[in-house]
Design an enzyme around this catalytic site. Structure first.
Site, mmCIF file in Angstrom:
data_model
loop_
_atom_site.group_PDB
_atom_site.id
_atom_site.type_symbol
_atom_site.label_atom_id
_atom_site.label_comp_id
_atom_site.label_asym_id
_atom_site.label_seq_id
_atom_site.Cartn_x
_atom_site.Cartn_y
_atom_site.Cartn_z
ATOM 1 N N CYS A 379 43.239 38.286 39.147
ATOM 2 C CA CYS A 379 43.575 36.871 38.606
ATOM 3 C C CYS A 379 43.489 36.690 37.643
ATOM 4 O O CYS A 379 44.327 36.627 36.455
ATOM 5 C CB CYS A 379 42.204 36.252 39.469
ATOM 6 S SG CYS A 379 43.339 34.215 39.742
ATOM 7 N N HIS A 508 44.356 37.464 45.073
ATOM 8 C CA HIS A 508 43.020 38.296 45.035
ATOM 9 C C HIS A 508 43.038 39.746 45.969
ATOM 10 O O HIS A 508 42.739 38.705 47.028
ATOM 11 C CB HIS A 508 41.789 37.205 45.922
ATOM 12 C CG HIS A 508 41.065 36.660 45.112
ATOM 13 N ND1 HIS A 508 40.724 37.239 43.212
ATOM 14 C CD2 HIS A 508 41.638 35.496 44.184
ATOM 15 C CE1 HIS A 508 40.478 36.179 42.254
ATOM 16 N NE2 HIS A 508 41.549 35.318 42.712
ATOM 17 N N GLU A 510 41.293 41.127 46.887
ATOM 18 C CA GLU A 510 40.237 42.431 47.740
ATOM 19 C C GLU A 510 39.730 41.568 48.068
ATOM 20 O O GLU A 510 39.354 41.953 49.862
ATOM 21 C CB GLU A 510 39.220 42.558 46.834
ATOM 22 C CG GLU A 510 38.986 41.026 46.372
ATOM 23 C CD GLU A 510 39.935 39.834 45.080
ATOM 24 O OE1 GLU A 510 40.397 40.473 44.324
ATOM 25 O OE2 GLU A 510 39.500 38.868 44.408
HETATM 26 N N1 GLN Z 1 39.844 30.695 35.754
HETATM 27 C C1 GLN Z 1 41.533 30.987 35.911
HETATM 28 C C2 GLN Z 1 42.591 30.133 36.971
HETATM 29 O O1 GLN Z 1 41.723 29.100 37.717
HETATM 30 C C3 GLN Z 1 41.658 32.202 36.861
HETATM 31 C C4 GLN Z 1 40.488 32.425 38.329
HETATM 32 C C5 GLN Z 1 39.905 32.767 39.208
HETATM 33 O O2 GLN Z 1 40.193 34.434 38.278
HETATM 34 N N2 GLN Z 1 39.961 33.256 40.455
HETATM 35 O O3 GLN Z 1 43.563 29.786 36.897
#
Ligand code: GLN
Length: 536
Positions: A379, A508, A510
């Site tokens: 992400c 994600h 994971e």
């Molecule tokens: N802060 C970033 C976003 O909002 C990544 C979010 C995250 O890693 N879950 O896009």
């Protein structure tokens, strides 16, 4: 309706979530259609707005609902995909009741905690139970706290109607103080008294302790609590949470629950979990170092491990599968030297929010790219890999993310227009791309080779996206966009052509890794590290 309530006494972190998940797994193995409901006593409508330092990881479900980390335990143990019906918070209950009141749903009644809040909780329990055989309800916090009392009250009230179809399992604490060297039962006796004061009389006690409860202590607990000795079980300290289901199984806790709830048992096959335990207990000769560049460091009640629990579990599962030992090296994104990272065999930048720690993470990503070290960006980890690549390979000097600098000229990572309005209104809760999204994989890429299929579904939780106007220059410089949303508009996976493993994913992975089925991207990441180290 058949319900199992699970409560905990004396200390938080006593293992209610793991016990609930283990019981769920055992019942599922008896072909009992089981589901979960976590009752969280906080006012937040969901876990999404909580800082992981305060409350541990936010676990996102397929439907985009944001639950706390117990949801991850339930899914990992039982492989059941949860939904918004598997969690309630006090915030949700109160907002629904207030909404009902504003809509004149209570016929002019004076709206009160009892009966209206209690009724709303019961409505949600019924919705959650739906057509399952058993619903396991975990009451967050410990008994005796002011804030979770209303859930015990809902249980007390339900018991009048359900009788033997409602089972209460209490997780009690049985410390062995160093100075005494003897297992003490008073904390458990006293937390049961607290339950009794709330009109709850537990059917089963699970004692959390270092060692198995002996018959003398069982008798003491039984005399003090009216819980028969045959209904007192041990949950001793084990070196892996995945050993808890077997621990319960060997004490026949599953059969006891089945008998008390008048359900049908069957001969169960435990070989898959036995196999897993074998792998966990293996002592591989080789070991790898995985650097996690993170910023949600230990503070308050929750530790760093809690902030990244699904990432850690995904690494563990992949390493067990591949029979390799690993060491996690926590690299503080705001303060590390080249020496700290040079001993790592591979790197992960997990999810994160805000400006803090960004520069350090980019520095570590540069190191991984330039030194051919396997890199998995999750992400934010993909977003920062894109920024690093833009800056250092494509020579876009002021490349940035809109989250870090909204005025940057080259916003490689930017906000989607539909999210922008929500942000302007300061409507942060639920302003993200959340939940499962399908993604199409490009053939002949590392991503494709990892998953071995052309369409996948992964869970998201982010506001910002890759800015497609930079696609061309990225491709020219050797970046491959190996996964995109079905409509082709959103970049979901990028990877470097000339690198053993440099993969960033906007989702994600994971969250979908399970101990019995490790996530293919984590497995690939680990196996490339092993190959590089020349150990296979
Ligand atoms: N802060 C970033 C976003 O909002 C990544 C979010 C995250 O890693 N879950 O896009």
């Amino acid at each position: 309706m058949k319900l199992i309530f699970i409560s905990g006494g004396v200390i938080s972190g006593i293992g209610k979530g793991i016990s609930a998940a283990s019981i769920g797994l055992l019942l599922k193995k008896h072909s009992i259609n089981v589901s979960f409901l976590k009752c969280d006593p906080y006012i937040n409508v969901d876990a999404g707005t909580m800082n992981p330092i305060e409350h541990g990881e936010v676990f996102v479900l397929d439907d985009g609902y944001e639950i706390d980390m117990d949801g991850g335990h339930y899914e990992r143990f039982t492989d059941i995909s949860l939904s918004k019906y598997n969690s309630i918070t006090t915030g949700q209950i109160y907002s629904q009741v207030i909404k009902n009141e504003r809509n004149l749903k209570y016929d002019g009644a004076c709206v009160e905690v009892i009966p209206h809040i209690r009724e709303e909780i019961i409505t949600r329990i019924k919705e959650s139970y739906d057509s399952h055989d058993v619903l396991i309800i975990e009451i967050g916090g410990t008994v005796g706290e002011y804030q979770n009392d209303i859930y015990y009250e809902a249980e007390r009230y339900l018991k009048q109607k359900l009788g033997a179809d409602l089972l209460h399992i209490h997780i009690g604490y049985l410390p062995v103080p160093n100075s005494i060297g003897e297992m003490k039962t008073k904390p458990t006796q006293q937390s049961v008294i607290l339950l009794n004061q709330r009109g709850i009389f537990p059917d089963i006690i699970i004692g959390r302790s270092e060692k198995t409860i002996d018959s003398i202590r069982k008798k003491k607990i039984s005399i003090a609590t009216n819980v028969g000795e045959e209904n007192i079980f041990s949950n001793i300290d084990v070196n892996s949470i995945y050993k808890v289901p077997k621990l319960f199984y060997s004490q026949k806790l599953d059969l006891r629950i089945i008998e008390l709830l008048n359900l049908k048992s069957q001969k169960i096959d435990f070989s898959d979990w036995d196999n897993l335990i074998k792998k966990i207990d293996n002592t591989p000769k080789q070991s790898i170092n995985i650097g996690i560049i993170a910023k949600y460091h230990t503070s308050g009640k929750f530790s760093l491990e809690d902030s990244y629990v699904s990432v850690i579990e995904a690494i563990k599962s992949a390493c067990w599968e591949l029979n390799i030992a690993f060491k996690l090296k926590w690299i503080d994104a705001e303060n590390f030297s080249e020496k700290d990272i040079s001993s790592c065999d591979g790197f992960i930048v997990p999810g994160g929010f805000g400006k803090r720690g960004i520069d350090g993470k980019i520095k570590a990503i540069k190191y991984a790219r330039e030194n051919n070290k396997p890199y998995l960006g999750l992400c934010l980890g993909m977003q920062l890999a894109a920024i690093e690549f833009a800056k250092n390979v494509c020579s876009i000097k002021d490349a940035n993310s809109e989250e870090v600098d909204e005025f940057a000229k080259n916003k490689i990572i930017h906000i989607m227009p539909e999210q922008e309005k929500k942000l302007l209104d300061k409507n942060y809760g639920g302003s993200m791309r959340l939940g499962a999204w399908k993604c199409v994989l490009e053939k002949n890429t590392l991503a494709y080779k990892s998953y071995n299929k052309s369409q996948i579904s992964e869970r998201h939780r982010h506001r910002y996206e890759f800015n497609n106007s930079y696609e061309e220059i990225f491709e020219k410089n050797g970046m491959i966009f190996s996964g995109k949303s079905i409509d082709g508009n959103l970049v979901e996976i990028m990877e470097l052509k000339e690198h053993p493993f440099f993969v960033g994913v906007q989702f994600h992975p994971e969250l979908k890794s399970r101990p019995l089925s490790p996530h293919p991207l984590f497995s690939k990441f680990i196996s490339v590290i092993i190959e590089q180290n020349g150990t296979i």
